[in-house]
Design an enzyme around this catalytic site. Sequence first.
Site: not given
Length: 508
Positions: A122, A422, A343, A202, A119, A253
């Site tokens: 990061n 994660l 979010e 995403g 992404p 996130c």
Amino acid sequence: MTVEVKDRDLISIQEARNLVAAAAVAQESYARLDQAVVDRAVEAVSRACEAQAERLARLANEETGFGRWEDKTLKNLFASRDVYRHIKDLKTVGIIKEDAANRIFEVGVPVGLVTALIPSTNPTSTTIFKALIALKAGCAVIFSPHPAAKNCILETVQLIRQTLEAIKLPADLVTSLTMPTKQGTDTLMRHPRMNLILATGGNAMVHAAYSSGTPAIGVGPGNGPAYIEKSADIPLAVKRIFDSKTFDNGTICASEQSVVTETSIRKEVMEEISRQGGYFLPPGDSERVERILMGPGGTMNAQLVGRPAERIAQAAGITIPPGTKILLGQETRVGEKYPYSREKLMPVLGFFVEDNWEKACLKCIEILSLEGAGHTMTIHSRDEAVIREFGLKKPVSRLIVNAPAALAAIGATTALAPSLTLGCGAIGHNSTSDNVGPLNLINIRRVAYGLRELDDLRPGGGPPGQNQAQPSLAQSGQAQPGQTVLAAPDPAFNELVRLVMERLTLSR
């Protein structure tokens, strides 16, 4: 006159095919090496990336405009140094476990070729992390960079490749698309020689990975609420939330997306938030900010991701107090139409108040069910009964207690496995709830020696119609040439088998 036409999609597809072919050759030779060589490779890459942590962080910040280079440096150090310390002694190739008593041993087998989607939030830290766990698992990894962060990702990949070459290992163990397109990435994911996809990004990207036909480890969106319970140390709870939400301007996130608290401490919590640099938006300003948090398609406004509070205020056309760290919108509703409940990878929080902890518990579940199921949430409390109740009820894979969520969830300030991928588990439509690491990138071959004969499984210890006093080979203790005598089965095990066999017989 000849006009050269370059089709980016076709070039990207061909590049993907070439990268797979080269990575397959490199991984085949790497898979033949022992644990010591693998460990040296991982250590070398770790040290090289640690030494360049700040440079890579500055490149990422300059290219994307997201976050703060100082915090990105810490993320790069976490990905290179802390992750390495956690995985360096893991056994991942060859015999990784032996059980002499039960005569079984386990062999670590690399999954092979891995596609890693990176992404823009990061970029360098995730590249370092995925390269390290892939190499530790004996795999080769091909990166597909987010186009908005392509250059800093390619620079990170080049550093890793140079390090591998310096220690006489194939550089093609770590490669990347240089012209990333949807079609090129799709070619990587669907290639018949691809063995696994590590998808960070995403919803659309993760869905594409799971739909590719190639095994995938994906992650879901984070939308974790932070619950401040009435027994909490309120100043410390607020500090921890602010430490997390302002770290790299909220681009992790797992960072908090809303605060939920109780009526009895509402005033104290709001005063402490204001004292530490939070700004509760007046109704009109709150609506202006709300209108720009999401883009036209209902997804997060990429122009605001990782930007500081003052930039967001400017975009909304409002004035905020100097020194404001976080913007807060007071909210009661949860849903796709209410951005403060969703979010927001930026220093913006929703603020919810409920009458008691039971209602706060339900509000947190409602928020997570909208978005972020299976990911992370935080509780600030000194009441162990409430903490345990939240642990039993919340639909998350990580419940963080009295810690800043962004850093705690990735394992920087907790004993969770250090990871920048994660998993959200089945409830988050993911294949794992782990903090992903090298063991997620290996298969385990189990080599099991026989302990019993068929005769030992029959009721009475022997086949029907034969002398029940006649012992089986394992029971007799008499070995045949080239055979090893094993201990007789546990009588309790035989009794269990007898009962099972009786039930099977009765059911026929």
